[in-house]
Design a protein around this motif. Structure first.
Motif, PDB file in Angstrom:
ATOM      1  N   ASP A   1      -4.745  -8.614  -5.668  1.00 53.51           N
ATOM      2  CA  ASP A   1      -5.547  -8.163  -6.794  1.00 53.51           C
ATOM      3  C   ASP A   1      -5.081  -8.990  -7.987  1.00 53.51           C
ATOM      4  O   ASP A   1      -4.102  -9.756  -7.883  1.00 53.51           O
ATOM      5  CB  ASP A   1      -5.341  -6.663  -7.025  1.00 53.51           C
TER       6      ASP A   1
ATOM      7  N   THR B   1      -1.452  -2.440  -9.469  1.00 55.06           N
ATOM      8  CA  THR B   1      -1.966  -1.434  -8.544  1.00 55.06           C
ATOM      9  C   THR B   1      -2.388  -2.085  -7.235  1.00 55.06           C
ATOM     10  O   THR B   1      -2.819  -3.241  -7.224  1.00 55.06           O
ATOM     11  CB  THR B   1      -3.168  -0.677  -9.145  1.00 55.06           C
ATOM     12  N   SER B   2      -2.269  -1.343  -6.156  1.00 58.94           N
ATOM     13  CA  SER B   2      -2.831  -1.773  -4.865  1.00 58.94           C
ATOM     14  C   SER B   2      -3.971  -0.851  -4.444  1.00 58.94           C
ATOM     15  O   SER B   2      -4.352  -0.823  -3.274  1.00 58.94           O
ATOM     16  CB  SER B   2      -1.741  -1.804  -3.791  1.00 58.94           C
ATOM     17  N   GLN B   3      -4.516  -0.105  -5.393  1.00 57.35           N
ATOM     18  CA  GLN B   3      -5.597   0.834  -5.084  1.00 57.35           C
ATOM     19  C   GLN B   3      -6.896   0.133  -4.700  1.00 57.35           C
ATOM     20  O   GLN B   3      -7.769   0.734  -4.078  1.00 57.35           O
ATOM     21  CB  GLN B   3      -5.837   1.756  -6.283  1.00 57.35           C
TER      22      GLN B   3
ATOM     23  N   ARG C   1     -13.482   1.144  -3.815  1.00 53.15           N
ATOM     24  CA  ARG C   1     -12.286   0.993  -2.976  1.00 53.15           C
ATOM     25  C   ARG C   1     -12.604   1.004  -1.492  1.00 53.15           C
ATOM     26  O   ARG C   1     -11.697   0.921  -0.668  1.00 53.15           O
ATOM     27  CB  ARG C   1     -11.303   2.115  -3.297  1.00 53.15           C
TER      28      ARG C   1
ATOM     29  N   TRP D   1      -5.723  -3.763   0.300  1.00 55.51           N
ATOM     30  CA  TRP D   1      -5.287  -3.164   1.559  1.00 55.51           C
ATOM     31  C   TRP D   1      -6.408  -2.418   2.292  1.00 55.51           C
ATOM     32  O   TRP D   1      -6.530  -1.197   2.231  1.00 55.51           O
ATOM     33  CB  TRP D   1      -4.077  -2.253   1.346  1.00 55.51           C
TER      34      TRP D   1
ATOM     35  N   ASP E   1       0.846  -1.186   0.000  1.00 56.90           N
ATOM     36  CA  ASP E   1       0.000   0.000   0.000  1.00 56.90           C
ATOM     37  C   ASP E   1       0.884   1.238   0.000  1.00 56.90           C
ATOM     38  O   ASP E   1       2.087   1.175   0.312  1.00 56.90           O
ATOM     39  CB  ASP E   1      -0.880  -0.019   1.253  1.00 56.90           C
TER      40      ASP E   1
ATOM     41  N   GLY F   1      -3.279   3.123  -1.884  1.00 59.67           N
ATOM     42  CA  GLY F   1      -2.687   2.336  -2.943  1.00 59.67           C
ATOM     43  C   GLY F   1      -1.623   3.054  -3.744  1.00 59.67           C
ATOM     44  O   GLY F   1      -1.430   4.266  -3.649  1.00 59.67           O
TER      45      GLY F   1
ATOM     46  N   ASN G   1      -9.561   2.566   4.671  1.00 62.45           N
ATOM     47  CA  ASN G   1      -8.406   2.606   3.771  1.00 62.45           C
ATOM     48  C   ASN G   1      -7.190   3.244   4.426  1.00 62.45           C
ATOM     49  O   ASN G   1      -6.136   3.344   3.790  1.00 62.45           O
ATOM     50  CB  ASN G   1      -8.754   3.383   2.501  1.00 62.45           C
TER      51      ASN G   1
END
Length: 666
Positions: free
Chosen positions: A195, A141-143, A352, A146, A115, A121, A155
């Motif tokens: 993801d 991406t880690s958007q 998200r 996490w 993250d 992200g 978030n």
């Protein structure tokens, strides 16, 4: 896990000094394609789960100079959320090589990257090359990963407790009742790490060629869980349909296409035509309302309906504060929709955070006499959520991944419908559920689906209802606060009536640690929280493999343990291969029958019978009825011994866990 067990696991994976896994060989030339289903030899799952068009390969079985992580099943860790509870972490300059088992022109990579320090992200590149050819770059991406903290999650990795008055077992306290500032580690309960991303390779490669995934200099450390490879058919073309391009849709995704799709739908209904969405990416930032229409794409690798999550100026009547891409039937209160047929496209959302009132699902509303086939749904809140009453919906051959909440939910009065042949991975709540709130779900079937790594709750859950069937599914690696299969009287559901059949399913590495109760759940668990469970429930032909704790649990919450019971459950022709503790854990009053239940590699006494914890002199409040043919067991002897019958108290509230060996052919 002990040092010895970690060392043994590393040796079994062929991990050399420095963390280089070579799949048990000494060189790349000897590499073989190891294809698994839910990280198992496919022979162990024959006839169960979805038939999919891709081959799944675990990174820990591939050739790599990275570090194999796991196996491990503790929630809030990267190994626990990986398929098979193991993965490979690559630092910049490192690689993992997958040998193609069959011709392929497309891959899908399941991965995790860190993250951003403050949450929200980040992106990072991953190089893809075949047999040393020119590399292509995937932007990971880690958007959409996490999440932190207590339900419904945050978030923000530095957030304080969302519910400071809740019991927090990590600090052993009820914070407001003991200390105003409880001590707990931040980030608190990190989860939902993974993801996935798909890539068309531009040409077809042969079996035996090597796909190398490598992390370039300056990129983030990348954990690769697995790679799917596939030979994707050419795009489907329909020249006789109403083409959305003719109504102004933009296949580049730069302009909003919702209005154009609406126009195509309206024209197609008047002209009695299908709607065709050709290859391209179409920006849609709201619901497309469907009724009496067929919409087909060129295939879910080619036709992508993609949208942003949009803030509403004022909350909607249902308390939604956002909208987003989705195909919705009309509300049941408005008559619902019918004769809707959706196929051959992808829906990619932009969700998200989890806000339960938001209608930001891939498919929603009420759909009767309809079909949904061949979709790919990612990054929505729920893949498909239906509010009945409605009937005769068939959902087949879809792929649903990376959801914040459920995969598919039949909610309130869904009848005569089927969920069959679907593949679900990385859902944030029950992957598949029938929830009979207010009105019962009845005469539905959940059949031949594959569920992997649901991060929260259960693989398949049935909350009340009548005459439903759960059959021939494959469920693997549930992570926390649930397990593979649940039959639950909870969430305000109607009572179970009629018959419930749970037949020929396979679970693997199921059974999670229930954080509040501090006990392990069964691979299948029955939970009488709000009503008795007393319908005719037949559990037949199921295989429970490598269960982390017990294979079967029947439980009632302690405050209601003397109010509700579980009866009418019949287990027959069951195979239990490996349990960390018992075959059966009874923590409720009632009883069940057992016939031809064969077990091996059982870690503790076969029946852990606590009843409802009153321990009367007459024996447990839970009765075990032996109908014959119950064989096998573990180190303590037969799993169903004569001295345990019918209601001997054998209660061990928290038995020691003995990790079983890997499952094998029976």
């Amino acid at each position: 896990m002990t040092v010895a067990s970690v060392t043994a696991a590393a040796a079994a994976l062929g991990v050399l000094a420095g963390g280089t896994a070579v799949a048990g060989t000494a060189g790349k030339s000897a590499a073989k394609a190891v294809v698994t289903r839910a990280a198992l030899d496919p022979a162990l799952t024959a006839g169960r789960g979805a038939s999919v068009g891709f081959a799944e390969q675990e990174a820990e079985n591939a050739v790599t100079d990275g570090t194999v992580i796991g196996p491990g099943r503790d929630a809030y860790t990267l190994p626990a959320e990986a398929s098979g509870r193991s993965a490979v972490t690559l630092q910049p300059g490192q690689y993992v090589d997958f040998t193609l088992p069959a011709a392929a022109n497309a891959i899908n990579v399941r991965y995790s990257i860190p993250d951003a320090p403050a949450g929200g992200g980040r992106t990072s590149p991953l190089k893809v090359a075949v047999d040393g050819g020119a590399a292509r770059t995937m932007t990971l991406t880690s958007q959409y990963a996490w999440l932190y903290n207590q339900y419904p999650f945050s978030n923000d990795p530095d957030a304080d407790l969302l519910h400071p008055d809740y019991w927090v077992t990590e600090c052993g306290c009820v914070p407001q009742a003991t200390t105003p500032t409880p001590v707990f580690a931040k980030p608190f309960r990190p989860n939902h790490f993974y993801d996935e991303q798909r890539l068309l390779l531009g040409r077809t490669y042969k079996a035996g060629q090597t796909v190398r995934l490598s992390v370039p200099a300056g990129a983030a450390a990348t954990t690769v869980d697995l790679m799917d490879s596939q030979l994707v058919a050419p795009p489907k073309v329909d020249l006789l349909a109403a083409n959305v391009l003719a109504f102004g849709a933009d296949p580049t995704g730069r302009r909003e296409s919702a209005d154009a799709i609406d126009k195509a739908v309206a024209f197609a209904r008047r002209a009695h035509l299908k709607v065709y969405i050709p290859p391209g990416t179409y920006q849609v930032n709201r619901h497309i309302v469907v009724d009496h229409v067929t919409i087909e794409g060129a295939g879910n690798w080619y036709t992508v309906i993609k949208g942003h999550q949009v803030d509403l100026a004022t909350p909607a009547p249902d308390n939604s504060v956002h909208t987003g891409v989705g195909f919705y039937g009309k509300d049941a209160a408005a008559g619902g929709s019918s004769d809707v047929h959706l196929s051959g496209f992808a829906i990619q959302g932009d969700v998200r955070e989890r806000i339960d009132t938001d209608q930001v699902n891939g498919i929603g509303g009420s759909l009767s006499d309809s079909t949904i086939d061949g979709l790919y749904i990612q990054h929505t809140k729920v893949g498909m959520w239906f509010d009945g009453p409605m009937s005769n919906l068939r959902i087949t051959d879809n792929v649903i991944v990376d959801q914040i909440a459920d995969g598919i939910n039949f909610h309130t009065g869904v009848t005569h419908s089927a969920i069959a042949g679907n593949f679900l991975r990385n859902t944030g709540d029950d992957a598949l559920a029938m929830w009979s709130e207010k009105t019962e779900d009845a005469d539905n079937t959940i059949d031949h689906n594959t569920v992997q790594t649901p991060v929260l709750a259960n693989g398949i859950a049935v909350y009340g209802g009548s005459d439903n069937t759960v059959s021939a599914n494959l469920i693997a690696d549930p992570i926390r606060e649930g397990s593979a299969l649940q039959v639950g009287s909870r969430f305000g559901s109607e009572a179970f009536t009629g018959k419930l059949s749970i037949t020929d399913n396979t679970t693997v590495r199921a059974g999670t640690y229930e954080l509040n109760w501090k006990i392990g759940l069964g691979a299948i668990w029955f939970y009488a929280l709000e009503k008795n469970i007393d319908a005719d429930i037949q559990v037949t032909g199921d295989h429970f493999l490598d269960s982390t704790y017990n294979a079967i649990m029947l439980v009632s919450d302690f405050p209601v343990k003397d109010l509700y019971s579980i009866t009418g459950v019949h287990f027959k022709d069951i195979q239990v291969d490996g349990t960390g503790t018992s075959v059966l854990s009874a923590r409720a009053k009632g009883g069940a029958t057992f016939e031809n239940v064969d077990a091996r590699n059982v870690g503790a006494v076969g029946v852990n019978n606590c009843g409802s914890f009153n321990f009367p002199a007459t024996g447990s409040e839970f009765t075990v009825t032996d109908l014959g043919g119950n064989d096998g067991g573990g180190t303590t002897g037969p799993w169903l011994a004569p001295w345990e019958l019918p209601n001997t108290i054998t209660c061990n509230d928290r038995p020691a866990v003995v990790p079983p060996p890997a499952p094998s052919a029976w």
